[in-house]
Design an enzyme around this catalytic site. Sequence first.
Site, PDB file in Angstrom:
ATOM      1  CG  ASP A   1      -1.903  -1.148   1.235  1.00 14.11           C
ATOM      2  OD1 ASP A   1      -2.278  -1.615   0.148  1.00 14.11           O
ATOM      3  OD2 ASP A   1      -2.269  -1.598   2.338  1.00 14.11           O
TER       4      ASP A   1
ATOM      5  CD  GLN B   1       0.766  -8.945  -2.503  1.00 18.04           C
ATOM      6  OE1 GLN B   1       1.443  -9.550  -3.322  1.00 18.04           O
ATOM      7  NE2 GLN B   1      -0.507  -8.717  -2.716  1.00 18.04           N
TER       8      GLN B   1
ATOM      9  N   GLY C   1      -4.457  -4.391  -3.709  1.00 15.39           N
ATOM     10  CA  GLY C   1      -5.469  -3.375  -3.982  1.00 15.39           C
ATOM     11  C   GLY C   1      -4.767  -2.083  -4.313  1.00 15.39           C
ATOM     12  CG  HIS C   2      -2.211  -1.827  -6.823  1.00 16.48           C
ATOM     13  ND1 HIS C   2      -1.378  -2.400  -7.742  1.00 16.48           N
ATOM     14  CD2 HIS C   2      -1.902  -2.420  -5.646  1.00 16.48           C
ATOM     15  CE1 HIS C   2      -0.605  -3.293  -7.140  1.00 16.48           C
ATOM     16  NE2 HIS C   2      -0.914  -3.326  -5.876  1.00 16.48           N
TER      17      HIS C   2
ATOM     18  CE  LYS D   1       2.514  -2.440  -4.292  1.00 16.68           C
ATOM     19  NZ  LYS D   1       2.150  -2.048  -2.902  1.00 16.68           N
TER      20      LYS D   1
END
Length: 432
Positions: A16, A226, A43-44, A19
């Site tokens: 988080d 990650q 989750g981006h 990225k």
Amino acid sequence: MKKGSSVAVIGTQFGDEGKGKVVDLFSSSAKHIARAQGGNNAGHTIIAQGKEYKFHLIPSGILYPSTKCYIGGSVVVDPQALLTEMKTLQAQGVSLDRRLFLSSYAHLVFPYHKILDRLSEEKKGRSSIGTTGKGIGPCYVDKVNRSGIRIADLISSSFSDLLHDVLSRKNEEIKALYGHPPLEYSEILKDYLGYAKELVELAAPVEEMLYEANERRENILFEGAQGTFLDITFGTYPFVTSSCTLSGGVCSGLGLGPSHVGKVVGVTKAYMTRVGHGPLPTELSSSELALFPDHTTSREIGTTTGRKRRLGWFDAFLVRHAIRLNGVDTLAVMKLDILDDVDEILICTGYKHVSSFPTTIKELSSAVPIYERHPGWKSSTKDVKLYHDLPAQAKAYLRRIEELCKVPIGLISVGPEREKTIWLDRFFEESL
Ligand code: GDP
Ligand code: IMO
Ligand code: MG
């Protein structure tokens, strides 16, 4: 443009870091964007032209219409989650036609993986990992145990027999270990044959396509998922995910040689966060937390699970270790704006009586950070476009990060939107 000057975007903390935003920025000048590992535990979040997009399996670079995006052989794919993500993006106006490719080597996540993830966490109780519950660990376990099922199997005529065989063993395991009722073969078969019909069009020889792109001197952007300290080997084991999250994982994850990775961008927040359990040496005390912006304002609520992220001061000792593990060339420092109103900002320069980064949880949990105190700048950085225009205290803080991490900062992010970015080094665009 030089062959082999592709860029890997890697998280240097606990995930988080931002990225997704960095990949989106570089995608404006990249042709190919590839995910090498993990699954929809990632989750981006991206904000582009006023719209918010959330990515879990699909590379964030898909927002630029001229890019091609790839899901590599070491990614674990939940087909239902992938199809939902595709439909959500299409509903947001993103065309995926002949732009999204899925390696046939990728392993599939099945309902029993998600059940096993939950049951195993429940059984661990107080020592649970705090996984995302997406079945990622159990899917990688099956892969390594040589009892996984891949995209290539899903779209072959032997899928129903293979599933029958694997599911009967899984049902035995679920019953023996957890007393859980067996899963229904016919239901899973029906669902997965349905997914196969939709996914068959995406299946492609991703490894060959990326190699050929590199031969044509079209560079590739590798989207990490990650972060370094969630890596299966070098992370804060056992509080880690089940894949290699380091830059080295890009090669094994996509079936490319090391010469394909030209530069490594290490993404880091201007502070620290962690979601899930495990040590966070610089975690804020409750009195420090009260001086920080709340979780909604700071966008520190997990994209995948909606959990509040734990917060900590910037840990230069830890990020420096990540720089070594990944061979980071340059840092992208994100979320500087979140510190705008903080009176005094701490940087951890090391842990008392510790010379090398600790290997065990026991050592890391008892590590006593050595802090430096920096005065806050107490003014908004949100609209700053040039480094020169940042407040003096913010520049001093960033310079100290650079000094302690021993790599240059290439960009600074001061807001979730694309334009809220200060470029210090245009090398990415030149090399892409
Ligand atoms: P990733 O998993 O590394 O891609 O990061 P996430 O997207 O999960 O989390 C980063 C969060 O911070 C997202 O909600 C982003 O929109 C947001 N974000 C990224 N960069 C910035 C920034 O510079 N400032 C602020 N305020 N938010 C940012
Ligand atoms: P992105 O790509 C932050 C964490 C989980 C848990 C541990 C193991 O958005 O940075 P898993 O479900 O992978 O078995 O959970 O890893 N985790 C993440 N934390 N960002 C992520 O991805 C994460 N992916 C997994 O919270 O602590
Ligand atoms: Mg995330």
